[in-house]
Write a protein that holds these residues in place. Sequence first.
Motif, PDB file in Angstrom:
ATOM      1  N   ARG A   1       0.815  -1.215   0.000  1.00  0.00           N
ATOM      2  CA  ARG A   1       0.000   0.000   0.000  1.00  0.00           C
ATOM      3  C   ARG A   1       0.854   1.274   0.000  1.00  0.00           C
ATOM      4  NH1 ARG A   1      -5.145  -0.536   3.410  1.00  0.00           N
ATOM      5  NH2 ARG A   1      -3.699  -1.362   4.934  1.00  0.00           N
TER       6      ARG A   1
ATOM      7  N   SER B   1      -4.026 -15.514   2.238  1.00  0.00           N
ATOM      8  CA  SER B   1      -5.166 -15.720   1.336  1.00  0.00           C
ATOM      9  C   SER B   1      -4.754 -15.535  -0.116  1.00  0.00           C
ATOM     10  CB  SER B   1      -6.337 -14.804   1.708  1.00  0.00           C
ATOM     11  OG  SER B   1      -5.909 -13.483   1.888  1.00  0.00           O
TER      12      SER B   1
ATOM     13  N   GLN C   1      -0.229 -11.991   7.953  1.00  0.00           N
ATOM     14  CA  GLN C   1      -0.845 -12.652   6.795  1.00  0.00           C
ATOM     15  C   GLN C   1       0.022 -12.515   5.545  1.00  0.00           C
ATOM     16  OE1 GLN C   1      -2.482 -10.482   8.714  1.00  0.00           O
ATOM     17  NE2 GLN C   1      -4.313 -11.478   9.514  1.00  0.00           N
ATOM     18  N   HIS C   2       0.838 -11.469   5.486  1.00  0.00           N
ATOM     19  CA  HIS C   2       1.763 -11.352   4.360  1.00  0.00           C
ATOM     20  C   HIS C   2       3.010 -12.198   4.623  1.00  0.00           C
ATOM     21  CE1 HIS C   2       3.223  -9.586   0.658  1.00  0.00           C
ATOM     22  NE2 HIS C   2       4.417  -9.578   1.234  1.00  0.00           N
TER      23      HIS C   2
ATOM     24  N   LEU D   1      10.404   4.608  -0.984  1.00  0.00           N
ATOM     25  CA  LEU D   1      10.548   3.644  -2.080  1.00  0.00           C
ATOM     26  C   LEU D   1      10.612   4.325  -3.440  1.00  0.00           C
ATOM     27  CD1 LEU D   1       7.752   2.713  -3.902  1.00  0.00           C
ATOM     28  CD2 LEU D   1       7.020   2.131  -1.626  1.00  0.00           C
TER      29      LEU D   1
ATOM     30  N   SER E   1       0.933  -7.113  -1.799  1.00  0.00           N
ATOM     31  CA  SER E   1       0.176  -7.381  -0.580  1.00  0.00           C
ATOM     32  C   SER E   1      -1.315  -7.276  -0.909  1.00  0.00           C
ATOM     33  CB  SER E   1       0.551  -6.385   0.513  1.00  0.00           C
ATOM     34  OG  SER E   1       0.112  -5.100   0.134  1.00  0.00           O
TER      35      SER E   1
ATOM     36  N   ASN F   1      11.220   0.325   3.327  1.00  0.00           N
ATOM     37  CA  ASN F   1      10.100   0.926   4.039  1.00  0.00           C
ATOM     38  C   ASN F   1      10.583   2.196   4.722  1.00  0.00           C
ATOM     39  OD1 ASN F   1       7.903   1.401   6.020  1.00  0.00           O
ATOM     40  ND2 ASN F   1       7.220  -0.619   5.321  1.00  0.00           N
TER      41      ASN F   1
ATOM     42  N   SER G   1       4.159  -3.401   5.053  1.00  0.00           N
ATOM     43  CA  SER G   1       4.444  -3.259   6.489  1.00  0.00           C
ATOM     44  C   SER G   1       4.941  -4.557   7.121  1.00  0.00           C
ATOM     45  CB  SER G   1       3.195  -2.780   7.229  1.00  0.00           C
ATOM     46  OG  SER G   1       2.132  -3.706   7.054  1.00  0.00           O
TER      47      SER G   1
ATOM     48  N   GLN H   1      -1.355 -11.726  -5.624  1.00  0.00           N
ATOM     49  CA  GLN H   1      -1.370 -11.557  -4.163  1.00  0.00           C
ATOM     50  C   GLN H   1      -0.536 -12.625  -3.455  1.00  0.00           C
ATOM     51  OE1 GLN H   1      -5.209 -11.005  -2.264  1.00  0.00           O
ATOM     52  NE2 GLN H   1      -4.449 -11.996  -0.405  1.00  0.00           N
ATOM     53  N   ILE H   2       0.257 -12.156  -2.512  1.00  0.00           N
ATOM     54  CA  ILE H   2       1.094 -13.066  -1.714  1.00  0.00           C
ATOM     55  C   ILE H   2       0.646 -13.005  -0.258  1.00  0.00           C
ATOM     56  CG2 ILE H   2       3.450 -13.397  -0.840  1.00  0.00           C
ATOM     57  CD1 ILE H   2       4.285 -12.252  -3.673  1.00  0.00           C
TER      58      ILE H   2
HETATM   59  P1  FAD Z   1       0.114  -1.355   5.161  1.00  0.00           P
HETATM   60  O1  FAD Z   1       0.026  -2.218   6.357  1.00  0.00           O
HETATM   61  O2  FAD Z   1      -0.748  -0.158   5.097  1.00  0.00           O
HETATM   62  O3  FAD Z   1       1.649  -0.909   5.064  1.00  0.00           O
HETATM   63  C1  FAD Z   1       2.137   0.026   4.143  1.00  0.00           C
HETATM   64  C2  FAD Z   1       3.612   0.221   4.473  1.00  0.00           C
HETATM   65  O4  FAD Z   1       4.199   1.066   3.516  1.00  0.00           O
HETATM   66  C3  FAD Z   1       3.846   0.859   5.842  1.00  0.00           C
HETATM   67  O5  FAD Z   1       4.749   0.071   6.599  1.00  0.00           O
HETATM   68  C4  FAD Z   1       4.476   2.201   5.517  1.00  0.00           C
HETATM   69  O6  FAD Z   1       5.475   2.601   6.453  1.00  0.00           O
HETATM   70  C5  FAD Z   1       5.103   1.934   4.168  1.00  0.00           C
HETATM   71  N1  FAD Z   1       5.241   3.124   3.312  1.00  0.00           N
HETATM   72  C6  FAD Z   1       4.295   4.086   3.054  1.00  0.00           C
HETATM   73  N2  FAD Z   1       4.770   4.960   2.160  1.00  0.00           N
HETATM   74  C7  FAD Z   1       6.030   4.557   1.837  1.00  0.00           C
HETATM   75  C8  FAD Z   1       7.043   5.035   0.964  1.00  0.00           C
HETATM   76  N3  FAD Z   1       6.837   6.141   0.210  1.00  0.00           N
HETATM   77  N4  FAD Z   1       8.225   4.380   0.897  1.00  0.00           N
HETATM   78  C9  FAD Z   1       8.463   3.274   1.656  1.00  0.00           C
HETATM   79  N5  FAD Z   1       7.535   2.757   2.491  1.00  0.00           N
HETATM   80  C10 FAD Z   1       6.337   3.363   2.585  1.00  0.00           C
HETATM   81  N6  FAD Z   1      -2.313  -9.336   3.453  1.00  0.00           N
HETATM   82  C11 FAD Z   1      -1.482  -9.796   2.496  1.00  0.00           C
HETATM   83  O7  FAD Z   1      -0.523  -9.125   2.096  1.00  0.00           O
HETATM   84  N7  FAD Z   1      -1.712 -11.019   1.929  1.00  0.00           N
HETATM   85  C12 FAD Z   1      -2.709 -11.827   2.307  1.00  0.00           C
HETATM   86  O8  FAD Z   1      -2.860 -12.918   1.758  1.00  0.00           O
HETATM   87  C13 FAD Z   1      -3.589 -11.378   3.340  1.00  0.00           C
HETATM   88  N8  FAD Z   1      -4.609 -12.143   3.771  1.00  0.00           N
HETATM   89  C14 FAD Z   1      -5.377 -11.703   4.803  1.00  0.00           C
HETATM   90  C15 FAD Z   1      -6.375 -12.553   5.307  1.00  0.00           C
HETATM   91  C16 FAD Z   1      -7.146 -12.135   6.362  1.00  0.00           C
HETATM   92  C17 FAD Z   1      -8.186 -13.078   6.899  1.00  0.00           C
HETATM   93  C18 FAD Z   1      -6.955 -10.847   6.919  1.00  0.00           C
HETATM   94  C19 FAD Z   1      -7.787 -10.388   8.086  1.00  0.00           C
HETATM   95  C20 FAD Z   1      -5.987  -9.997   6.411  1.00  0.00           C
HETATM   96  C21 FAD Z   1      -5.189 -10.408   5.346  1.00  0.00           C
HETATM   97  N9  FAD Z   1      -4.202  -9.602   4.820  1.00  0.00           N
HETATM   98  C22 FAD Z   1      -3.359 -10.083   3.876  1.00  0.00           C
HETATM   99  C23 FAD Z   1      -4.085  -8.179   5.205  1.00  0.00           C
HETATM  100  C24 FAD Z   1      -2.990  -7.925   6.224  1.00  0.00           C
HETATM  101  O9  FAD Z   1      -3.508  -8.062   7.528  1.00  0.00           O
HETATM  102  C25 FAD Z   1      -2.461  -6.467   6.088  1.00  0.00           C
HETATM  103  O10 FAD Z   1      -3.529  -5.569   6.209  1.00  0.00           O
HETATM  104  C26 FAD Z   1      -1.749  -6.224   4.761  1.00  0.00           C
HETATM  105  O11 FAD Z   1      -0.758  -7.213   4.530  1.00  0.00           O
HETATM  106  C27 FAD Z   1      -1.092  -4.863   4.787  1.00  0.00           C
HETATM  107  O12 FAD Z   1      -0.637  -4.568   3.501  1.00  0.00           O
HETATM  108  P2  FAD Z   1       0.513  -3.516   3.283  1.00  0.00           P
HETATM  109  O13 FAD Z   1       1.706  -3.900   4.051  1.00  0.00           O
HETATM  110  O14 FAD Z   1       0.661  -3.315   1.812  1.00  0.00           O
HETATM  111  O15 FAD Z   1      -0.148  -2.149   3.833  1.00  0.00           O
END
Ligand code: FAD
Length: 345
Positions: A234, A277, A296-297, A330, A259, A311, A292, A273-274
């Motif tokens: 994200r 799920s 789950q990731h 990034l 993610s 990050n 992050s 998706q990794i």
């Molecule tokens: P975020 O948690 O929002 O993290 C974004 C990160 O980016 C933060 O650490 C932030 O510091 C960093 N960032 C922001 N801007 C910048 C920048 N400019 N440069 C560098 N870093 C930056 N998630 C999965 O990935 N895969 C799954 O299969 C999965 N299955 C799930 C199943 C269930 C039942 C549930 C409840 C959740 C599941 N999730 C899954 C979701 C999981 O819980 C997290 O919400 C998700 O992994 C977070 O994705 P993220 O790290 O991309 O986003």
Amino acid sequence: MTARRVWVVLQLKEGQVPRVSWDAVAAAQRLAGLLGTRAEAVLLGGGGPTGVAAAAREVAGRDLAAVHVAEHEALRGYTPGAYIGALAPALREARPDFVLFPHTYQTVDYVPRLAQAVGAGLLPEVTGFDAPAEGAGELLWTRPVLGGKLQARVRIKGDGPVLVSVQAGAFPAESGAAAAAPPGSDGGRGPAEIKPLAADLSAIRPDREILGYEEVGGSQVDLSKAEVIVAVGRGLGGPEKLGPIEELARALGGEIGASRPVIDSGWLPRERQIGSSGQTVAPKLYIAAGISGAIQHLVGMKGSTVIVAINKDPSAPIFTVADYGLVGDLHELVPALTAAIKAAK
Ligand code: FAD
């Protein structure tokens, strides 16, 4: 004292044992080891040439005490009614202490009903367990809660069997006991005995009619075979910013992964998706940019050989599994990395 019993119910895919099921076997073997016993496997399926015989033989070579097989026309395809119809009487009869399952859409569908039917406890989505007390009398379990924001430490109270679903990748078969006894190997004891599941299957009925299956997504990308994956989270900020990520993946001859929020927002297709799920991957190089590191990731990628995390938050959990951590933006670091790789070539 009667020996404790650990069962693992495998989920098959077109007669084959998928990785999630081997992970569940590895978890069951570890648990059985803690309890001073050996795990037993259970397989369900239709009879005949498309049945479970081949899978049962493969499973029997994995250092297990027994392989229980339920074969019945009603078990040819999955339905909760038939699965519960086969498993509930077997559990009532054998009273295993723990029954492990891979945590999948299928087990989410029927295991809670099975627990209710046999009066068992239920621990879904377990990511770890240990026996802190000497003698393994007490087990402490770990499972994510609040969408993975917290890890709960859980102690089971009361008697009776406990049904446990284990999250994909949390007990990787490669490094677990299952790997120590690859197919054909049996720890010197010979293959486990394959026997019919002790349950009356005569009355089991499917309670749904499966009209057909449709593959979701168009072109299939098998990320589990990729040697290099550049995964984006994200933190990217939007799909219009994917260009530099694609360029880095191209420079490394790798695939793009993501993610779940990236997929849910429609920035990339579902097959990328990794995680728990999505797909479970183990490339030689995994670059996580703007991810992050939610549990789950992590369970989907922590088996990668080398993990590079980018990050801007130095306390992001992804750094706990990273071999190399780049703290920064990034949008600056990814193009710099690409330029350095191109220059090195
Ligand atoms: P975020 O948690 O929002 O993290 C974004 C990160 O980016 C933060 O650490 C932030 O510091 C960093 N960032 C922001 N801007 C910048 C920048 N400019 N440069 C560098 N870093 C930056 N998630 C999965 O990935 N895969 C799954 O299969 C999965 N299955 C799930 C199943 C269930 C039942 C549930 C409840 C959740 C599941 N999730 C899954 C979701 C999981 O819980 C997290 O919400 C998700 O992994 C977070 O994705 P993220 O790290 O991309 O986003």
